[in-house]
Motif scaffolding. Structure first.
Motif, short mmCIF file in Angstrom:
data_model
loop_
_atom_site.label_atom_id
_atom_site.label_comp_id
_atom_site.label_asym_id
_atom_site.label_seq_id
_atom_site.Cartn_x
_atom_site.Cartn_y
_atom_site.Cartn_z
N SER A 21 0.80 -1.23 0.00
CA SER A 21 0.00 0.00 0.00
C SER A 21 0.84 1.28 0.00
CB SER A 21 -0.93 0.01 1.21
OG SER A 21 -0.17 0.07 2.41
N ALA A 22 2.13 1.19 0.20
CA ALA A 22 2.97 2.39 0.30
C ALA A 22 3.03 3.21 -0.99
CB ALA A 22 4.36 2.02 0.78
N PRO A 23 3.27 2.63 -2.15
CA PRO A 23 3.41 3.48 -3.35
C PRO A 23 2.20 4.36 -3.64
CG PRO A 23 4.27 1.29 -3.81
CD PRO A 23 3.61 1.23 -2.46
N PHE A 68 4.71 -5.47 -9.32
CA PHE A 68 5.42 -5.56 -8.05
C PHE A 68 4.47 -6.00 -6.93
CE2 PHE A 68 6.24 -3.21 -4.08
CZ PHE A 68 7.36 -3.89 -3.66
N MET A 69 3.30 -5.38 -6.88
CA MET A 69 2.32 -5.72 -5.85
C MET A 69 1.88 -7.18 -5.97
SD MET A 69 -0.18 -2.47 -5.84
CE MET A 69 0.31 -0.88 -5.25
N GLY A 70 1.64 -7.61 -7.18
CA GLY A 70 1.25 -9.01 -7.40
C GLY A 70 2.33 -9.97 -6.98
N GLN A 71 3.57 -9.62 -7.25
CA GLN A 71 4.68 -10.49 -6.87
C GLN A 71 4.81 -10.59 -5.35
OE1 GLN A 71 8.54 -9.00 -8.02
NE2 GLN A 71 9.22 -11.05 -8.58
N VAL A 72 4.69 -9.47 -4.65
CA VAL A 72 4.80 -9.48 -3.19
C VAL A 72 3.65 -10.28 -2.57
CG1 VAL A 72 4.67 -8.00 -1.14
CG2 VAL A 72 6.09 -7.33 -3.07
N LEU A 73 2.43 -10.04 -3.05
CA LEU A 73 1.29 -10.77 -2.51
C LEU A 73 1.35 -12.26 -2.84
CD1 LEU A 73 -1.55 -8.20 -3.20
CD2 LEU A 73 -0.61 -8.85 -0.98
N SER A 74 1.82 -12.58 -4.03
CA SER A 74 1.96 -13.98 -4.42
C SER A 74 2.99 -14.70 -3.55
CB SER A 74 2.36 -14.07 -5.88
OG SER A 74 2.59 -15.40 -6.26
N ALA A 75 4.10 -14.03 -3.25
CA ALA A 75 5.12 -14.64 -2.40
C ALA A 75 4.59 -14.87 -0.99
CB ALA A 75 6.36 -13.75 -2.36
#
Length: 89
Positions: A21-23, A68-75
Motif C-alpha cells: 500500500s505504500a506506493p 510488483f504488488m502481485g509479486q509481493v502478494l503472491s510470495a
C-alpha cells in the motif's frame, strides 16, 4: 502452531500490507501537498480541485506498480500455503 509462529505470520502479513500500500499512499500524499501548495499560492479554494489529479496519479501508480504488488502478494500467499501444506508443528 505456537504463539511465536503465529506472531511471525501476522508480522509478515502487516509488513506485506505496508509494502503493497505504500506506493499509492505516498503518491497521493505528494500530489495532495503539491495541490495544496498551488491552492495556497494562487488563493484558489476549490475543494474539488484535489480529487481529479490525485485519482489520476494514484491510478497511474497502481498501473505501474501492479506487477510488483502481485509479486509481493503472491510470495506471501505461497509462504502461507507452504505452512498449511507442511504443517509447521
Amino acid at each position: 502452531m505456537t504463539g511465536p509462529e503465529v506472531l511471525d505470520i501476522a508480522r509478515q502479513g502487516i509488513w506485506t500490507l505496508i509494502i503493497v500500500s505504500a506506493p499509492p499512499m505516498v503518491v497521493g500524499l505528494g500530489v495532495g501537498v503539491v495541490i495544496a501548495l498551488f491552492q495556497a499560492l494562487t488563493q484558489i479554494q476549490e475543494m474539488t480541485l484535489v480529487f481529479v489529479p490525485k485519482i489520476l496519479a494514484i491510478f497511474l501508480t497502481l498501473l505501474i506498480t501492479l506487477p510488483f504488488m502481485g509479486q509481493v502478494l503472491s510470495a506471501y500467499t505461497a509462504r502461507i500455503a507452504d505452512l498449511i501444506i507442511n504443517g509447521s508443528g
